[in-house]
Design an enzyme around this catalytic site. Sequence first.
Site, PDB file in Angstrom:
ATOM      1  N   HIS A 168       0.843  -1.203   0.000  1.00  0.00           N
ATOM      2  CA  HIS A 168       0.000   0.000   0.000  1.00  0.00           C
ATOM      3  C   HIS A 168       0.880   1.255   0.000  1.00  0.00           C
ATOM      4  O   HIS A 168       0.632   2.202  -0.736  1.00  0.00           O
ATOM      5  CB  HIS A 168      -0.871   0.057   1.260  1.00  0.00           C
ATOM      6  CG  HIS A 168      -1.948  -0.985   1.342  1.00  0.00           C
ATOM      7  ND1 HIS A 168      -2.039  -1.874   2.382  1.00  0.00           N
ATOM      8  CD2 HIS A 168      -3.003  -1.258   0.540  1.00  0.00           C
ATOM      9  CE1 HIS A 168      -3.091  -2.644   2.214  1.00  0.00           C
ATOM     10  NE2 HIS A 168      -3.698  -2.302   1.101  1.00  0.00           N
ATOM     11  N   LYS A 179     -18.272  -5.175   7.601  1.00  0.00           N
ATOM     12  CA  LYS A 179     -16.982  -5.880   7.628  1.00  0.00           C
ATOM     13  C   LYS A 179     -16.409  -5.870   9.022  1.00  0.00           C
ATOM     14  O   LYS A 179     -16.636  -4.940   9.788  1.00  0.00           O
ATOM     15  CB  LYS A 179     -15.993  -5.169   6.694  1.00  0.00           C
ATOM     16  CG  LYS A 179     -16.040  -5.651   5.276  1.00  0.00           C
ATOM     17  CD  LYS A 179     -14.745  -5.266   4.590  1.00  0.00           C
ATOM     18  CE  LYS A 179     -14.784  -5.443   3.090  1.00  0.00           C
ATOM     19  NZ  LYS A 179     -13.595  -4.870   2.452  1.00  0.00           N
ATOM     20  N   ARG A 219      -2.035  -6.190  -8.158  1.00  0.00           N
ATOM     21  CA  ARG A 219      -0.938  -7.135  -7.957  1.00  0.00           C
ATOM     22  C   ARG A 219      -0.849  -8.165  -9.071  1.00  0.00           C
ATOM     23  O   ARG A 219       0.186  -8.766  -9.294  1.00  0.00           O
ATOM     24  CB  ARG A 219      -1.102  -7.868  -6.616  1.00  0.00           C
ATOM     25  CG  ARG A 219      -0.700  -7.056  -5.428  1.00  0.00           C
ATOM     26  CD  ARG A 219      -1.286  -7.604  -4.159  1.00  0.00           C
ATOM     27  NE  ARG A 219      -2.736  -7.416  -4.154  1.00  0.00           N
ATOM     28  CZ  ARG A 219      -3.480  -7.348  -3.049  1.00  0.00           C
ATOM     29  NH1 ARG A 219      -2.927  -7.494  -1.871  1.00  0.00           N
ATOM     30  NH2 ARG A 219      -4.772  -7.152  -3.132  1.00  0.00           N
ATOM     31  N   SER A 258      -2.858  -7.815   2.975  1.00  0.00           N
ATOM     32  CA  SER A 258      -3.116  -7.603   4.406  1.00  0.00           C
ATOM     33  C   SER A 258      -3.587  -8.885   5.081  1.00  0.00           C
ATOM     34  O   SER A 258      -3.138  -9.221   6.183  1.00  0.00           O
ATOM     35  CB  SER A 258      -4.172  -6.515   4.610  1.00  0.00           C
ATOM     36  OG  SER A 258      -3.722  -5.295   4.096  1.00  0.00           O
TER      37      SER A 258
END
Length: 162
Positions: free
Chosen positions: A17, A41, A90, A128
Amino acid sequence: MQKAAFPGSFDPCTMGHLNIIRRASLMFDELVVVVAENRQKRYLFSASERVNMIQEMIGDLPNVTVVVWDSLIVDFLHREGIRILVRGVRGMEDFSYEFELSMMNKALDRKIETIFMTTDPEYFVLRSSSIKELASFNGNISGMVPPLVAEALKKKYGRDLS
Ligand code: ADP
């Protein structure tokens, strides 16, 4: 004056990040890192913990700010008069997800442009969720997150296990 927003969970912010934040900060006059607070979440770190950690990491970047947002990103962009969204990619899997997301945002507002930034090669395995899993098993996460995040993860899991 070109302003852009980089939204995400940042739970926690990784070197991947941070790499995107640094590179994007060189491309835009102002970059706002938007920390998502989605009530559906579950996060490991509270929104203020996530914001504080990012703020500490970007102290040397005067054109970057960090905010919390708990609603549609498009609403944030409208409020701030921002048209550009930055997202990190990614690989192909990220891209197909990010592409769909960008189409959804376009459906809400045609004027929003999503800029996909490819990760720098040394960060492409950083995620993460995997880093949290590794930290929970006391794995070595140095180099994957800045030291202050590594310390915060250690505390979280230390506390959770005690
Ligand atoms: P993640 O759990 O995938 O890290 P986030 O919502 O925090 O999820 O990610 C915010 C943005 O940062 C997304 O566009 C994501 O693709 C990007 N990102 C996450 N990790 C990396 C990385 N290692 N390199 C480049 N971009 C990344």
